[in-house]
Motif scaffolding. Structure first.
Motif, short mmCIF file in Angstrom:
data_model
loop_
_atom_site.label_atom_id
_atom_site.label_comp_id
_atom_site.label_asym_id
_atom_site.label_seq_id
_atom_site.Cartn_x
_atom_site.Cartn_y
_atom_site.Cartn_z
N LEU A 464 0.84 -1.21 0.00
CA LEU A 464 0.00 0.00 0.00
C LEU A 464 0.87 1.25 0.00
N ASN A 465 1.98 1.18 0.75
CA ASN A 465 2.93 2.29 0.74
C ASN A 465 3.47 2.53 -0.65
N ALA A 466 3.81 1.41 -1.32
CA ALA A 466 4.35 1.52 -2.67
C ALA A 466 3.32 2.18 -3.59
N CYS A 467 2.07 1.79 -3.46
CA CYS A 467 1.01 2.39 -4.27
C CYS A 467 0.90 3.89 -3.97
N ASN A 468 0.98 4.23 -2.69
CA ASN A 468 0.94 5.64 -2.30
C ASN A 468 2.02 6.44 -2.97
N HIS A 469 3.24 5.90 -2.88
CA HIS A 469 4.38 6.65 -3.38
C HIS A 469 4.40 6.74 -4.90
N SER A 470 3.58 5.95 -5.55
CA SER A 470 3.54 6.02 -7.00
C SER A 470 2.19 6.48 -7.53
N GLY A 471 1.31 6.81 -6.60
CA GLY A 471 0.00 7.30 -7.03
C GLY A 471 -0.87 6.25 -7.69
N LEU A 472 -0.66 4.98 -7.33
CA LEU A 472 -1.46 3.91 -7.93
C LEU A 472 -2.75 3.70 -7.12
N VAL A 473 -3.70 4.60 -7.31
CA VAL A 473 -4.90 4.59 -6.49
C VAL A 473 -5.70 3.31 -6.68
N LYS A 474 -5.95 2.96 -7.93
CA LYS A 474 -6.81 1.80 -8.21
C LYS A 474 -6.18 0.51 -7.68
N ASP A 500 -4.49 8.04 2.72
CA ASP A 500 -3.45 8.78 2.03
C ASP A 500 -3.67 8.71 0.52
N LEU A 501 -3.90 7.48 0.06
CA LEU A 501 -4.09 7.22 -1.35
C LEU A 501 -5.26 8.03 -1.91
N LEU A 502 -6.40 7.96 -1.21
CA LEU A 502 -7.59 8.69 -1.66
C LEU A 502 -7.38 10.19 -1.53
N GLN A 510 -14.34 10.94 -0.12
CA GLN A 510 -14.27 9.48 -0.01
C GLN A 510 -13.37 9.06 1.14
N ALA A 511 -12.26 9.80 1.28
CA ALA A 511 -11.32 9.48 2.36
C ALA A 511 -12.04 9.61 3.70
N CYS A 512 -12.81 10.69 3.82
CA CYS A 512 -13.55 10.94 5.06
C CYS A 512 -14.57 9.85 5.33
N ALA A 513 -15.32 9.51 4.31
CA ALA A 513 -16.33 8.46 4.44
C ALA A 513 -15.68 7.14 4.83
N PHE A 514 -14.51 6.91 4.24
CA PHE A 514 -13.77 5.68 4.52
C PHE A 514 -13.40 5.61 6.01
N ILE A 515 -12.95 6.75 6.55
CA ILE A 515 -12.57 6.78 7.96
C ILE A 515 -13.79 6.49 8.84
N SER A 532 -2.55 15.68 6.00
CA SER A 532 -1.60 16.07 4.96
C SER A 532 -2.29 16.15 3.60
N ALA A 533 -3.32 15.34 3.40
CA ALA A 533 -4.09 15.46 2.15
C ALA A 533 -4.80 16.82 2.12
#
Length: 727
Positions: A464-474, A500-502, A510-515, A532-533
């Motif tokens: 998930l970190n790797a996806c974050n750092h590369s912007g791989l949301v899907k 972070d990703l969202l 969506q991030a908020c709803a997710f939380i 930070s988002a």
DNA sequence: CTAGGGTTAG
């Protein structure tokens, strides 16, 4: 049992001494190989010492006093001569004696020559294997014993349980547990305590607790077993709860119990309680107990008081490896990586043998330092040591190389290990993530699944970190939802990755709803990701909400205040920026001082903001000005919004160009040949302004510049950064 | 003849 053997043995009827010349003859008669004359003299001497050769206890004491295998050989020969080779008591003694001298194969030979071993003899051979760390054989002997129909007793099981503990075989443990009950040792204190320790070590504390609860009489050993069981399995709070129950039960802790309790305090960073326990230790007069001193060292070091820890270390005349390890890892964990490496070198130069834990800690320290030269030295050291194939050490090496900026070298270590466990795979995945190589991480994960290794919670943190750092949301979203296929319960770290990703991608709603839908209480990392988002997307209201949560959960972390302040600054809400400053002062917090470290020819040089302490400071600032001018020429406009305080424009600009990473870059440029890659490590996250500036600098000076910030790596090249401005 | 602890990679 003292049977009268005089009548059986013609040689001893007259209490006659054997002469040296007679012994070889007797041995030859029985087909025993004669060893050497000095042994004969030893035997002679022993026999002379006491001419009353008339009982088992005499030979028993001879065996007990043996210090060499040839002594045992002599006694064995003598027993053969006397026809005592079927005396169970003496032969068992002989087996014990052999195992005490680490002569396990000799013990086995003696055992095999004994036709009808009783339970004592079986215990002796089982104990021999257990004491010589041959745990598979311990279990094999136990099985064989049962097969011959001899019933194990209360002395058999502690050794068998010890073997299970070392083998970490839960299935086997359950099997043995059943046999313990069937043989009627269900309430034997020794056996039960062994079971508690066994289940705890296999990671089944809940099972251990059931056994513990069933104990009729709980000794200090029972309590220590269950407390350390919780502590070893990361349930420090539960360990401490058991400790208070123990005190309510009026059981006085001894030093071993205190070691376990100190560990629990160390794990939860409870310096206060640890200190008060330290006081108790002094009151109990146990402060000279060296193993307690090690635990105290670990406690103070972990809690950041490395000076105190060091004083314990220094007061010990000959610290053992574990003490060295406690000190080295203590340094490594608390931002004193240099001292850690120094101490490691010290250890080597003093010819003290490091073990795998030492090497691991030293490698960890090197990872923190970020010096690629040192990393390569460590790699060489490991290759030339006995730890070259140690999976723990190699995993640390992978992590180290990744953190020192070379994912390629990390991969080389990874590839040269044929037996990879999930931790090693995860380390490599993490490494790719750190460098923003999201697809490599995902591909590696696919390769891992091809082998029989199953991912765990940490693997997913890496992915998930790797996806974050590369912007791989899907991809990140899909991976997160695949966790349930492996029955992995997401933790706060996983949730914060998704937030972070969202959030970064701009899906704040969506991030908020997710939380809100999270099944567990959102922790610091989750709200931190949201904040930070919000900073990136200048969403003040939501950011304030996240910050409020953060201030109540983690009030002394400066980072959150700085984040909120930067959010305000980006929205030009200067009065609120000022308010944060007041808030921080009221709470006694200072902004963490930023610093950067650059490695020149294997030497590390640190710079803080506006640092002018270096001998070459004039040249450095001259270079900075040249860079500044060239940046302006190609139209670079500084981003002033990430400055904490509301300064006037001029001051802001000046502050920004004197950020520590910029000074380090300037120093690197004037200290190395054209084209050399610069490697810089920063303690905080890269600031927006320096990030843009360094991108351009990399193009202007045609250099590759690699910067490690608090979160990840940035590879600057040709005006671009590997993070694609996504961090 | 028996049992408990410490340092510890992602």
């Amino acid at each position: 049992m003292a049977w009268n053997f005089f009548s059986l043995s013609p040689l001893t009827t007259k209490y006659r001494k054997l002469t040296t010349s007679e012994i070889p003859t007797c041995l030859a008669l029985k087909g025993v190989k004669y060893i050497c004359s000095s042994s004969a003299i030893y035997l002679e001497h022993s026999i002379n010492r006491d001419c009353c050769v008339n009982s088992d206890s005499y030979y028993a004491s001879l065996i007990d006093n043996s210090t060499h295998k040839r002594h045992l050989d002599q006694i064995h020969s003598r027993l053969l001569v006397l026809g005592l080779q079927h005396n169970g008591f003496l032969m068992t003694k002989l087996v014990n004696g052999s195992s005490n001298l680490a002569q396990i194969f000799y013990a086995r030979k003696l055992f095999d020559g004994f036709y009808f071993p009783d339970v004592f003899m079986w215990n002796a051979i089982i104990r021999s294997y257990s004491r010589n760390n041959m745990f598979r054989d311990t279990i094999d002997m136990y099985r064989w014993m049962r097969w011959t129909g001899v019933h194990p007793d209360g002395f058999t099981f502690p050794y068998v349980l010890k073997a299970c503990t070392e083998l970490l075989d839960f299935g086997l443990s359950c099997l043995i547990h059943g046999q313990i009950i069937r043989y009627g040792f269900g309430s034997d204190a020794f056996v039960q305590n062994g079971l508690v320790a066994l289940y705890a070590k296999c990671g089944r504390v809940s099972v251990a607790k059931v056994v513990f609860d069933g104990l009729y009489h709980r000794t200090i050993v029972s309590w220590t077993s269950i407390i350390s069981g919780y502590a070893q399995n990361g349930e420090s709070m539960e360990a401490l709860r058991m400790f208070s129950q123990m005190r309510n039960a009026d059981v006085k802790p001894d030093w071993i119990a205190l070691v376990s309790i100190l560990r629990a305090y160390t794990d939860v960073d409870d310096l206060e309680q640890g200190r008060s326990l330290h006081g108790c230790i002094i009151k109990m007069g146990l402060e000279d107990e060296s193993d307690l001193l090690i635990s105290l060292t670990a406690l103070y070091a972990k809690c950041g008081m490395v000076m105190v820890a060091r004083s314990f270390f220094d007061q010990m005349k000959t610290p053992n490896v574990i003490m060295w390890n406690a000190m080295i890892s203590g340094y490594a964990k608390n931002g004193h990586a240099e001292e850690a490496v120094h101490l490691f070198h010290d250890m080597i130069s003093r010819n003290i043998k490091p073990d795998s834990v030492t090497v691991r800690s030293a490698v960890l320290a090197s990872a923190h330092l970020g010096s690629l030269k040192l990393a390569q030295w460590m790699d060489d050291y490991v290759s030339n040591s006995n730890f070259g194939s140690c999976i723990f050490v190699n995993t640390a090496l992978i992590d180290m190389y990744a953190k020192c900026g070379s994912v390629e070298f990390a991969r080389m270590v990874f590839d040269r290990n044929s037996d990879k466990d999930v931790v090693m795979w995860s380390a490599m995945i993490m490494g790719y993530g750190l460098h923003g190589q999201g697809w490599e991480a995902i591909n590696l994960y696919a390769a891992m699944k091809q082998t029989s290794v199953f991912p765990n919670d940490v693997t997913f943190v890496g992915l998930l970190n790797a996806c974050n750092h590369s912007g791989l949301v899907k991809e990140g979203w899909k991976l997160f939802h695949s966790m349930k296929d492996f029955e992995i319960e997401p933790r706060n770290e996983h949730y914060s990755c998704v937030v972070d990703l969202l959030g970064r991608a701009g899906y704040l709603g969506q991030a908020c709803a997710f939380i809100m839908k999270m099944p567990i209480e959102p922790g610091v990392s989750v709200w931190g990701a949201l904040l930070s988002a919000c900073k990136i997307h200048r969403c003040v209201t939501l950011g304030e909400y996240a910050a409020k949560k953060l201030f109540s959960l983690d009030p002394y972390n400066t980072g959150h205040y700085v984040q909120l302040s930067n959010l305000y600054a980006s929205s030009r809400l200067w009065d609120r920026v000022a308010h944060i400053r007041v808030l921080m002062r009221e709470r006694g917090l200072n902004k963490d001082l930023g610093y950067s470290v650059i490695e020149i020819n294997g030497k590390l040089q640190a710079f803080h903001v506006g640092d002018n302490s270096h001998p070459m400071t004039n040249e450095i600032f001259n270079e900075l000005q040249i860079l500044e001018r060239r940046l302006k020429e190609i139209g670079f406009v500084p981003h002033t919004e990430s400055v904490l305080h509301d300064l006037n424009y001029e001051e802001k600009e000046e502050n920004l160009s004197f950020h520590s990473e910029r000074i380090a870059v300037a120093y690197g440029l004037i200290s190395t040949a054209p084209g050399t890659t610069l490697r810089i490590t920063k303690n905080l996250r890269a600031c927006v302004n320096c990030h843009s500036a360094i991108k351009l600098i990399s193009k202007l000076v045609e250099r590759e510049i690699i910067v490690r910030d608090a979160n990840r790596f940035h590879h600057f090249k040709d005006g671009l950064c590997s993070c694609r401005d996504y961090w």
